[in-house]
Design a protein around this motif. Structure first.
Motif, PDB file in Angstrom:
ATOM      1  N   MET A  81       0.811  -1.226   0.000  1.00 14.36           N
ATOM      2  CA  MET A  81       0.000   0.000   0.000  1.00 14.36           C
ATOM      3  C   MET A  81       0.840   1.270   0.000  1.00 14.36           C
ATOM      4  SD  MET A  81      -2.872  -0.870   2.881  1.00 14.36           S
ATOM      5  CE  MET A  81      -3.707  -2.440   2.965  1.00 14.36           C
ATOM      6  N   GLU A  82       2.006   1.189   0.604  1.00 17.43           N
ATOM      7  CA  GLU A  82       2.782   2.406   0.860  1.00 17.43           C
ATOM      8  C   GLU A  82       3.032   3.233  -0.391  1.00 17.43           C
ATOM      9  OE1 GLU A  82       6.751   3.674   3.392  1.00 17.43           O
ATOM     10  OE2 GLU A  82       6.662   1.682   2.490  1.00 17.43           O
ATOM     11  N   SER A  83       3.450   2.596  -1.464  1.00 20.79           N
ATOM     12  CA  SER A  83       3.756   3.331  -2.697  1.00 20.79           C
ATOM     13  C   SER A  83       2.493   3.853  -3.382  1.00 20.79           C
ATOM     14  CB  SER A  83       4.536   2.432  -3.662  1.00 20.79           C
ATOM     15  OG  SER A  83       3.760   1.296  -4.021  1.00 20.79           O
ATOM     16  N   ARG A  84       1.312   3.298  -3.004  1.00 24.87           N
ATOM     17  CA  ARG A  84       0.046   3.722  -3.619  1.00 24.87           C
ATOM     18  C   ARG A  84      -0.818   4.540  -2.663  1.00 24.87           C
ATOM     19  NH1 ARG A  84      -3.485  -0.107  -4.557  1.00 24.87           N
ATOM     20  NH2 ARG A  84      -2.653  -1.592  -3.038  1.00 24.87           N
ATOM     21  N   TRP A  85      -0.243   5.014  -1.555  1.00 25.93           N
ATOM     22  CA  TRP A  85      -1.045   5.678  -0.541  1.00 25.93           C
ATOM     23  C   TRP A  85      -1.735   6.934  -1.068  1.00 25.93           C
ATOM     24  CZ3 TRP A  85      -3.707   4.049   3.101  1.00 25.93           C
ATOM     25  CH2 TRP A  85      -4.158   4.849   4.151  1.00 25.93           C
ATOM     26  N   ASP A  86      -1.081   7.654  -1.986  1.00 30.02           N
ATOM     27  CA  ASP A  86      -1.707   8.841  -2.574  1.00 30.02           C
ATOM     28  C   ASP A  86      -2.958   8.482  -3.370  1.00 30.02           C
ATOM     29  OD1 ASP A  86       0.020  10.595  -1.462  1.00 30.02           O
ATOM     30  OD2 ASP A  86       1.173  11.013  -3.274  1.00 30.02           O
ATOM     31  N   GLU A  87      -3.018   7.271  -3.905  1.00 27.22           N
ATOM     32  CA  GLU A  87      -4.197   6.816  -4.644  1.00 27.22           C
ATOM     33  C   GLU A  87      -5.271   6.301  -3.688  1.00 27.22           C
ATOM     34  OE1 GLU A  87      -2.978   3.842  -7.428  1.00 27.22           O
ATOM     35  OE2 GLU A  87      -1.152   4.924  -7.990  1.00 27.22           O
ATOM     36  N   LEU A  88      -4.840   5.670  -2.587  1.00 26.38           N
ATOM     37  CA  LEU A  88      -5.781   5.046  -1.657  1.00 26.38           C
ATOM     38  C   LEU A  88      -6.414   6.036  -0.686  1.00 26.38           C
ATOM     39  CD1 LEU A  88      -3.675   1.868  -0.752  1.00 26.38           C
ATOM     40  CD2 LEU A  88      -5.622   1.978  -2.309  1.00 26.38           C
ATOM     41  N   PHE A  89      -5.646   7.031  -0.239  1.00 25.22           N
ATOM     42  CA  PHE A  89      -6.117   7.911   0.832  1.00 25.22           C
ATOM     43  C   PHE A  89      -7.395   8.681   0.477  1.00 25.22           C
ATOM     44  CE2 PHE A  89      -6.126  12.104   2.928  1.00 25.22           C
ATOM     45  CZ  PHE A  89      -6.287  11.677   4.246  1.00 25.22           C
ATOM     46  N   PRO A  90      -7.531   9.286  -0.718  1.00 30.25           N
ATOM     47  CA  PRO A  90      -8.746  10.059  -1.004  1.00 30.25           C
ATOM     48  C   PRO A  90     -10.038   9.240  -0.942  1.00 30.25           C
ATOM     49  CG  PRO A  90      -7.025  10.609  -2.568  1.00 30.25           C
ATOM     50  CD  PRO A  90      -6.552   9.407  -1.812  1.00 30.25           C
ATOM     51  N   ASP A  91      -9.947   7.916  -1.156  1.00 26.33           N
ATOM     52  CA  ASP A  91     -11.140   7.068  -1.140  1.00 26.33           C
ATOM     53  C   ASP A  91     -11.255   6.254   0.150  1.00 26.33           C
ATOM     54  OD1 ASP A  91     -11.872   7.859  -3.750  1.00 26.33           O
ATOM     55  OD2 ASP A  91     -10.428   6.441  -4.600  1.00 26.33           O
ATOM     56  N   LEU A  92     -10.439   6.578   1.145  1.00 25.64           N
ATOM     57  CA  LEU A  92     -10.415   5.815   2.387  1.00 25.64           C
ATOM     58  C   LEU A  92     -11.730   5.974   3.154  1.00 25.64           C
ATOM     59  CD1 LEU A  92      -8.411   4.104   4.133  1.00 25.64           C
ATOM     60  CD2 LEU A  92      -7.862   6.226   5.332  1.00 25.64           C
ATOM     61  N   GLU A  93     -12.291   4.858   3.615  1.00 26.89           N
ATOM     62  CA  GLU A  93     -13.507   4.896   4.429  1.00 26.89           C
ATOM     63  C   GLU A  93     -13.129   5.159   5.882  1.00 26.89           C
ATOM     64  OE1 GLU A  93     -17.244   2.053   5.884  1.00 26.89           O
ATOM     65  OE2 GLU A  93     -15.908   1.372   4.274  1.00 26.89           O
ATOM     66  N   VAL A  94     -13.723   6.195   6.464  1.00 22.42           N
ATOM     67  CA  VAL A  94     -13.425   6.558   7.855  1.00 22.42           C
ATOM     68  C   VAL A  94     -14.728   6.594   8.641  1.00 22.42           C
ATOM     69  CG1 VAL A  94     -12.429   8.275   9.406  1.00 22.42           C
ATOM     70  CG2 VAL A  94     -11.423   7.927   7.134  1.00 22.42           C
ATOM     71  N   GLU A  95     -14.773   5.823   9.719  1.00 17.89           N
ATOM     72  CA  GLU A  95     -15.930   5.796  10.611  1.00 17.89           C
ATOM     73  C   GLU A  95     -15.588   6.566  11.883  1.00 17.89           C
ATOM     74  OE1 GLU A  95     -17.991   2.572  13.578  1.00 17.89           O
ATOM     75  OE2 GLU A  95     -17.527   1.882  11.546  1.00 17.89           O
ATOM     76  N   VAL A  96     -16.381   7.576  12.218  1.00 14.19           N
ATOM     77  CA  VAL A  96     -16.121   8.413  13.395  1.00 14.19           C
ATOM     78  C   VAL A  96     -17.211   8.165  14.434  1.00 14.19           C
ATOM     79  CG1 VAL A  96     -15.815  10.762  14.257  1.00 14.19           C
ATOM     80  CG2 VAL A  96     -15.017  10.169  11.954  1.00 14.19           C
ATOM     81  N   ASN A  97     -16.803   7.743  15.609  1.00 11.49           N
ATOM     82  CA  ASN A  97     -17.724   7.511  16.721  1.00 11.49           C
ATOM     83  C   ASN A  97     -17.369   8.445  17.871  1.00 11.49           C
ATOM     84  OD1 ASN A  97     -18.990   5.135  15.464  1.00 11.49           O
ATOM     85  ND2 ASN A  97     -17.022   4.155  15.833  1.00 11.49           N
ATOM     86  N   VAL A  98     -18.347   9.198  18.350  1.00  8.32           N
ATOM     87  CA  VAL A  98     -18.115  10.173  19.408  1.00  8.32           C
ATOM     88  C   VAL A  98     -18.998   9.848  20.605  1.00  8.32           C
ATOM     89  CG1 VAL A  98     -18.098  12.613  20.053  1.00  8.32           C
ATOM     90  CG2 VAL A  98     -17.596  11.954  17.689  1.00  8.32           C
ATOM     91  N   GLN A  99     -18.375   9.852  21.777  1.00  3.14           N
ATOM     92  CA  GLN A  99     -19.123   9.651  23.022  1.00  3.14           C
ATOM     93  C   GLN A  99     -18.738  10.776  23.984  1.00  3.14           C
ATOM     94  OE1 GLN A  99     -18.489   5.882  24.971  1.00  3.14           O
ATOM     95  NE2 GLN A  99     -19.562   6.500  26.819  1.00  3.14           N
ATOM     96  N   SER A 100     -19.655  11.725  24.173  1.00  2.00           N
ATOM     97  CA  SER A 100     -19.379  12.842  25.074  1.00  2.00           C
ATOM     98  C   SER A 100     -20.263  12.746  26.304  1.00  2.00           C
ATOM     99  CB  SER A 100     -19.603  14.180  24.367  1.00  2.00           C
ATOM    100  OG  SER A 100     -20.950  14.312  23.955  1.00  2.00           O
ATOM    101  N   ASN A 101     -19.805  13.372  27.367  1.00  2.00           N
ATOM    102  CA  ASN A 101     -20.542  13.283  28.623  1.00  2.00           C
ATOM    103  C   ASN A 101     -20.398  14.586  29.402  1.00  2.00           C
ATOM    104  OD1 ASN A 101     -22.050  11.946  30.691  1.00  2.00           O
ATOM    105  ND2 ASN A 101     -20.151  11.673  31.841  1.00  2.00           N
ATOM    106  N   LEU A 102     -21.517  15.248  29.664  1.00  5.11           N
ATOM    107  CA  LEU A 102     -21.514  16.461  30.478  1.00  5.11           C
ATOM    108  C   LEU A 102     -21.568  16.073  31.952  1.00  5.11           C
ATOM    109  CD1 LEU A 102     -23.976  18.819  28.577  1.00  5.11           C
ATOM    110  CD2 LEU A 102     -21.512  19.099  28.810  1.00  5.11           C
TER     111      LEU A 102
END
Length: 269
Positions: free
Chosen positions: A235-256
Motif C-alpha cells: 500500500m505504501e507506494s500507492r497511498w496517494d491513490e488510496l487515501f482520497p477514497d479511504l472509508e473513515v468511521e467516526v464515533n463520538v461519546q461525550s458526557n456532560l
C-alpha cells in the motif's frame, strides 16, 4: 524545506523542542513586532501559541514532531500560521489556522474548525468551547471541554481498508443564553447528542479538506503500517491513490458532568 531542516535534525548541538510556525509575512517582519509584555519577540510568539492551545483551534507543533512527520513517507507535516494583524491601530501578531505540507512543500491550510477536527483525531485536544443550539431552540449553549481522548483503529478485510476513530470527551455546562433549565438528565442527554454531532462535524470537515489536498494529516497510513506491516508493503507506494477514497468511521461519546455554581439559568422563569 528539506534542505534547510536537515541541519537542525542532524546537528547534535541543536535543541529540537522549539516551536515551528509558518509566517504569512516575511519572517523578519514578524520578529520586528514589539510586544507590550515581552522584550524578546520569540517569547511573545511562544506565549501566543500556548494561549491558543487552550482553545484547541490552532495546532501547536514542536520542531521534532514536524521533522518526524516530514521524514514519514505518508504522514503530512503540519504547523500553525502566524501573521501580522491590525489591533486597534497597532501591529500585532496573530496565530491561527494550520499549514499543511505535502512532503516538504506547502500544500494548503486548515481553518479553525478544520484544525480542531484534526486535533480531535490525533488526540491533541487540550480544552476549549463547543457552542450548540439550546434544545428548545431559543438560544445557544457553550459547553466547556474538560478532557478528551481518541483512538485510531485500522481494519483490513480483503481489499477493503477502513479506519475507525473513537473519540471520548468530558465537559461542563459553561454558559447558556436560553431560559430553559438545562440541569436535568433529559436535557443533559439532548446536549450530549448535540455535542457528539458538533465534534463529528468538525472531524468530518478536517477529513474532507485532507482528502481535497490528498494529505494524510492524521497518520492513518502509519497506523495501518503498525497493525498490518505485511499488507502495508503493497500500500505504501500507492497511498496517494488510496487515501482520497479511504472509508473513515467516526464515533463520538461525550458526557456532560457539571453545571458550575448554579443549576438554573440566571434569568427569571
Amino acid at each position: 524545506m528539506q534542505k534547510y531542516i536537515d541541519f537542525f535534525i542532524r546537528d547534535p548541538e541543536v535543541r529540537i523542542g522549539f516551536y515551528i510556525l509558518v509566517s504569512k509575512n516575511k519572517p523578519d517582519e514578524i520578529l520586528d513586532i514589539k510586544s507590550e509584555l515581552e522584550r524578546i519577540p520569540a517569547n511573545n510568539i511562544s506565549k501566543l501559541l500556548e494561549a491558543q492551545a487552550a482553545t484547541s483551534q490552532t495546532a501547536v507543533v514542536k520542531f521534532k514532531d514536524f521533522a518526524t512527520r516530514m521524514i514519514s513517507k505518508t504522514t503530512a507535516p503540519i504547523a500553525p500560521f502566524a501573521e501580522i494583524v491590525d489591533d486597534r491601530g497597532r501591529k500585532a501578531i496573530s496565530v491561527s489556522g494550520t499549514a499543511v505540507f505535502k512532503t516538504d512543500k506547502l500544500a494548503g491550510e486548515l481553518d479553525k474548525t478544520e484544525t480542531r477536527g484534526l486535533l480531535w483525531v490525533i488526540n491533541k485536544i487540550k480544552s476549549g468551547i463547543i457552542v450548540v443550539d439550546c434544545p428548545n431552540g431559543d438560544g445557544k449553549v457553550s459547553l466547556e471541554i474538560i478532557r478528551a481522548s481518541s483512538k485510531i483503529t485500522p481494519q483490513i478485510e480483503g481489499d477493503k481498508i477502513k479506519i475507525k476513530v473513537d473519540i471520548k470527551e468530558e465537559g461542563n455546562l459553561g454558559e447558556q443564553s436560553c431560559k430553559t433549565n438545562l440541569a436535568t438528565p433529559p436535557m443533559f442527554e439532548l446536549l450530549n447528542k448535540e455535542q457528539d454531532a458538533a465534534i463529528k462535524n468538525e472531524v468530518m470537515s478536517a477529513l474532507k479538506k485532507a482528502k481535497e489536498l490528498n494529505t494524510d494529516i492524521f497518520g492513518f497510513g502509519e497506523s495501518i503500517h503498525q497493525k498490518y506491516p505485511n499488507q502495508w508493503k503493497n500500500m505504501e507506494s500507492r497511498w496517494d491513490e488510496l487515501f482520497p477514497d479511504l472509508e473513515v468511521e467516526v464515533n463520538v461519546q461525550s458526557n456532560l458532568n457539571l453545571t458550575g455554581r448554579i443549576n438554573r439559568p440566571a434569568v427569571p422563569e
